[in-house]
Scaffold this motif. Structure first.
Motif, PDB file in Angstrom:
ATOM      1  N   UNK A  21       0.830  -1.179  -0.160  1.00  0.00           N
ATOM      2  CA  UNK A  21      -0.048   0.043  -0.058  1.00  0.00           C
ATOM      3  C   UNK A  21       0.924   1.342  -0.006  1.00  0.00           C
ATOM      4  N   UNK A  22       0.307   2.353  -0.682  1.00  0.00           N
ATOM      5  CA  UNK A  22       1.095   3.681  -0.536  1.00  0.00           C
ATOM      6  C   UNK A  22       0.541   4.051   1.079  1.00  0.00           C
ATOM      7  N   UNK A  23       1.354   4.916   1.593  1.00  0.00           N
ATOM      8  CA  UNK A  23       1.076   5.338   2.914  1.00  0.00           C
ATOM      9  C   UNK A  23       2.321   6.081   3.660  1.00  0.00           C
ATOM     10  N   UNK A  24       2.306   5.744   4.923  1.00  0.00           N
ATOM     11  CA  UNK A  24       3.442   6.371   5.713  1.00  0.00           C
ATOM     12  C   UNK A  24       4.576   5.753   4.947  1.00  0.00           C
ATOM     13  N   UNK A  25       4.738   4.456   4.784  1.00  0.00           N
ATOM     14  CA  UNK A  25       6.161   3.968   4.595  1.00  0.00           C
ATOM     15  C   UNK A  25       6.035   3.732   2.928  1.00  0.00           C
ATOM     16  N   UNK A  26       7.220   3.592   2.650  1.00  0.00           N
ATOM     17  CA  UNK A  26       7.455   3.448   1.088  1.00  0.00           C
ATOM     18  C   UNK A  26       7.316   1.981   0.605  1.00  0.00           C
ATOM     19  N   UNK A 137       8.134   5.220  -5.885  1.00  0.00           N
ATOM     20  CA  UNK A 137       7.927   5.903  -4.844  1.00  0.00           C
ATOM     21  C   UNK A 137       8.452   7.400  -4.794  1.00  0.00           C
ATOM     22  N   UNK A 138       8.141   7.761  -5.933  1.00  0.00           N
ATOM     23  CA  UNK A 138       8.612   9.458  -6.017  1.00  0.00           C
ATOM     24  C   UNK A 138       7.694  10.336  -5.002  1.00  0.00           C
ATOM     25  N   UNK A 139       6.145   9.798  -4.964  1.00  0.00           N
ATOM     26  CA  UNK A 139       5.505  10.642  -4.023  1.00  0.00           C
ATOM     27  C   UNK A 139       5.746  10.509  -2.801  1.00  0.00           C
ATOM     28  N   UNK A 140       6.273   9.486  -2.198  1.00  0.00           N
ATOM     29  CA  UNK A 140       6.714   9.347  -0.906  1.00  0.00           C
ATOM     30  C   UNK A 140       8.043  10.043  -0.459  1.00  0.00           C
ATOM     31  N   UNK A 141       8.888   9.884  -1.495  1.00  0.00           N
ATOM     32  CA  UNK A 141      10.151  10.756  -1.348  1.00  0.00           C
ATOM     33  C   UNK A 141      10.119  12.173  -1.216  1.00  0.00           C
ATOM     34  N   UNK A 142       9.027  12.529  -2.292  1.00  0.00           N
ATOM     35  CA  UNK A 142       8.546  13.961  -2.101  1.00  0.00           C
ATOM     36  C   UNK A 142       7.960  14.398  -0.775  1.00  0.00           C
ATOM     37  N   UNK A 143       7.077  13.696  -0.269  1.00  0.00           N
ATOM     38  CA  UNK A 143       6.546  14.035   0.999  1.00  0.00           C
ATOM     39  C   UNK A 143       7.654  14.052   2.074  1.00  0.00           C
ATOM     40  N   UNK A 144       8.719  13.197   1.907  1.00  0.00           N
ATOM     41  CA  UNK A 144       9.915  13.304   3.230  1.00  0.00           C
ATOM     42  C   UNK A 144      10.986  14.477   2.634  1.00  0.00           C
ATOM     43  N   UNK A 145      10.917  14.652   1.466  1.00  0.00           N
ATOM     44  CA  UNK A 145      11.695  16.174   0.818  1.00  0.00           C
ATOM     45  C   UNK A 145      11.009  17.497   1.502  1.00  0.00           C
ATOM     46  N   UNK A 254      -3.530  21.710   7.382  1.00  0.00           N
ATOM     47  CA  UNK A 254      -4.364  20.451   6.670  1.00  0.00           C
ATOM     48  C   UNK A 254      -3.427  19.515   5.936  1.00  0.00           C
ATOM     49  N   UNK A 255      -2.345  20.105   5.147  1.00  0.00           N
ATOM     50  CA  UNK A 255      -1.672  19.277   4.522  1.00  0.00           C
ATOM     51  C   UNK A 255      -0.726  18.421   5.397  1.00  0.00           C
ATOM     52  N   UNK A 256      -0.243  18.926   6.630  1.00  0.00           N
ATOM     53  CA  UNK A 256       0.528  18.601   7.508  1.00  0.00           C
ATOM     54  C   UNK A 256      -0.124  17.127   8.053  1.00  0.00           C
ATOM     55  N   UNK A 257      -1.344  17.461   8.483  1.00  0.00           N
ATOM     56  CA  UNK A 257      -2.262  16.430   9.072  1.00  0.00           C
ATOM     57  C   UNK A 257      -2.541  15.237   8.163  1.00  0.00           C
ATOM     58  N   UNK A 258      -2.723  15.487   6.845  1.00  0.00           N
ATOM     59  CA  UNK A 258      -2.640  14.449   5.721  1.00  0.00           C
ATOM     60  C   UNK A 258      -1.412  13.843   5.461  1.00  0.00           C
ATOM     61  N   UNK A 259      -0.348  14.287   5.447  1.00  0.00           N
ATOM     62  CA  UNK A 259       0.824  13.698   5.408  1.00  0.00           C
ATOM     63  C   UNK A 259       1.289  12.887   6.570  1.00  0.00           C
ATOM     64  N   UNK A 260       0.681  13.049   7.888  1.00  0.00           N
ATOM     65  CA  UNK A 260       0.848  12.336   8.866  1.00  0.00           C
ATOM     66  C   UNK A 260      -0.112  11.061   8.810  1.00  0.00           C
ATOM     67  N   UNK A 261      -1.089  11.018   7.894  1.00  0.00           N
ATOM     68  CA  UNK A 261      -2.004   9.749   7.648  1.00  0.00           C
ATOM     69  C   UNK A 261      -1.424   8.966   6.513  1.00  0.00           C
ATOM     70  N   UNK A 262      -0.073   9.478   5.894  1.00  0.00           N
ATOM     71  CA  UNK A 262       0.059   8.772   4.855  1.00  0.00           C
ATOM     72  C   UNK A 262      -0.226   9.167   3.375  1.00  0.00           C
ATOM     73  N   UNK A 263      -0.907  10.490   3.620  1.00  0.00           N
ATOM     74  CA  UNK A 263      -1.246  10.763   2.242  1.00  0.00           C
ATOM     75  C   UNK A 263      -0.246  11.132   1.358  1.00  0.00           C
ATOM     76  N   UNK A 264      -0.130  10.949  -0.024  1.00  0.00           N
ATOM     77  CA  UNK A 264       1.184  11.487  -0.748  1.00  0.00           C
ATOM     78  C   UNK A 264       0.521  12.338  -1.639  1.00  0.00           C
ATOM     79  N   UNK A 265      -0.705  12.075  -2.355  1.00  0.00           N
ATOM     80  CA  UNK A 265      -1.088  13.075  -3.532  1.00  0.00           C
ATOM     81  C   UNK A 265      -2.499  13.470  -3.013  1.00  0.00           C
TER      82      UNK A 265
END
Length: 367
Positions: A21-26, A137-145, A254-265
């Motif tokens: 799954x996409x989410x908090x982890x790659x 995992x581009x979206x996941x790495x973008x969230x990390x960046x 809002x975006x910060x909270x969504x990122x914490x829920x594993x939302x990438x896009x």
């Protein structure tokens, strides 16, 4: 240098990774090869709190069966203890002689697995099929960046830039081909965002649907932003995913909270007010504009105030693609590169004006 067998194993590991799954982890996949190049085991990461791909693969082998083997992994084995232990140590303890991976881990907490492996005498090869792994995992790495999800702001408009006629009617400005494209893009997003004004006025379902109206298999989480109440009988309450409600206008929060829920896009499709707010805050990484060959005139502009008082302050975009969809035109554009740290995307605006506290973030939903 990686062998042909290892390259094939990496491509297989990438296929396995897509099952996760996409989410908090790659999304990560792993293949364990015997010293003669035969596949001993395969694994992938199934979500937060479950075994990482390497450990998932090793768990399928009897004790000692991985001694002298090669582990092929799509991401550098982690070097930290979270909900699970460090994968680098698990590979060392299993007696693996060689590790081949595609991408360096971009996180400070998990990076360093390659160095730990080398220090233990394990041969390490990196960069194999790196482009394919990065795309995965581009979206996941973008969230990390960037610290927030990737944001796409979409709107449909007439040729003269109107989102609706003067009486407020807007269905349908664009044709069926454009609408099918929109629903496919909704399905590819993790969350679809609308404002309370649009929810109250248009009662959108915020679902991803096929041409016959049936629901697509992939559905984004519906997100409603704004301080006005959403009616209890609103269509969004019948969405197959539990909606999230944010009683705030603080978009970075809002975006910060969504990122914490594993939302990438995030797919913003909530009307001119919300689209303008994301653009004004510098939070749009991508803009999708569906242009219909009709003229409406009037005051119902597709985009309102975005903080451009003079032409010198215009938000410059780079068009990345143009596509005809039936009679309509789809324009995809991104902000001009302005900061290497953001990968050429928009820079996140501060969460509050100087001297003013950020509005309280209230989330009344449950993912």
């Amino acid at each position: 240098m990686a062998s042909a067998v290892e390259i094939d194993a990496m491509r297989r590991a990438l296929q396995l990774a897509r099952r996760g799954p996409r989410g908090l982890n790659p999304q990560v996949g792993a293949v364990i090869l015997s010293p003669t190049g035969e596949t001993l085991a395969e694994g992938y990461h199934r979500g937060a709190g479950t075994a990482h791909a390497e450990v998932d693969a090793l768990s399928q082998l009897a004790p000692g069966a991985a001694r002298g083997a090669t582990a092929v992994v799509t991401l550098e084995p982690c070097n930290h203890t979270g909900r699970t232990g460090p994968c680098a140590l698990a590979l060392i303890d299993a007696g693996v002689d060689r590790v081949v991976f595609a991408l360096d881990d971009p996180t400070d907490t998990a990076a360093g697995g390659a160095a730990r492996l080398r220090a233990a005498g394990v041969e390490v090869e990196s960069g194999v099929e790196a482009d394919a792994a990065e795309a995965l995992i581009h979206d996941w790495t973008a969230v990390k960046r960037t610290g927030r999800p990737h944001v796409t702001v979409k709107w449909a408009q007439s040729l003269d830039g109107r989102a609706a006629a003067d009486d407020g009617t807007s269905q349908w400005i664009t044709g069926p081909d454009a609408r099918r494209d929109v629903h496919a893009r909704r399905a590819a997003a993790d969350a679809i965002v609308a404002g309370t004004g649009t929810v109250r006025a248009d009662d959108p379902a915020l679902t991803a649907r096929a041409a016959d109206g049936s629901l697509l298999e992939a559905q984004p989480v519906p997100v409603v932003i704004g301080t006005r109440e959403t009616p209890p009988d609103a269509a969004v309450h019948r969405h197959p995913r539990s909606p999230l409600f944010y009683a705030t206008h603080d978009l970075p929060a809002v975006l910060d909270d969504l990122a914490g829920r594993g939302v990438q896009r995030v797919f913003v499709e909530g009307g001119p007010t919300l689209a303008s707010a994301f653009l004004r805050a510098g939070l749009a990484d991508e803009v999708l504009v569906y242009v219909a060959p009709v003229l409406l005139g009037g005051s119902r502009l597709a985009v309102g105030d975005i903080g451009v008082p003079t032409i010198a302050d215009a938000r410059r975009l780079v068009v990345t693609s143009l596509q005809t969809l039936g009679d309509d035109l789809l324009i995809v554009a991104r902000p001009e590169p302005s900061d290497p740290a953001t990968g050429g995307h928009a820079v996140t605006a501060p969460t509050a004006e100087p001297g003013r506290p950020a509005p309280a973030l209230t989330n009344r939903g449950d993912a």
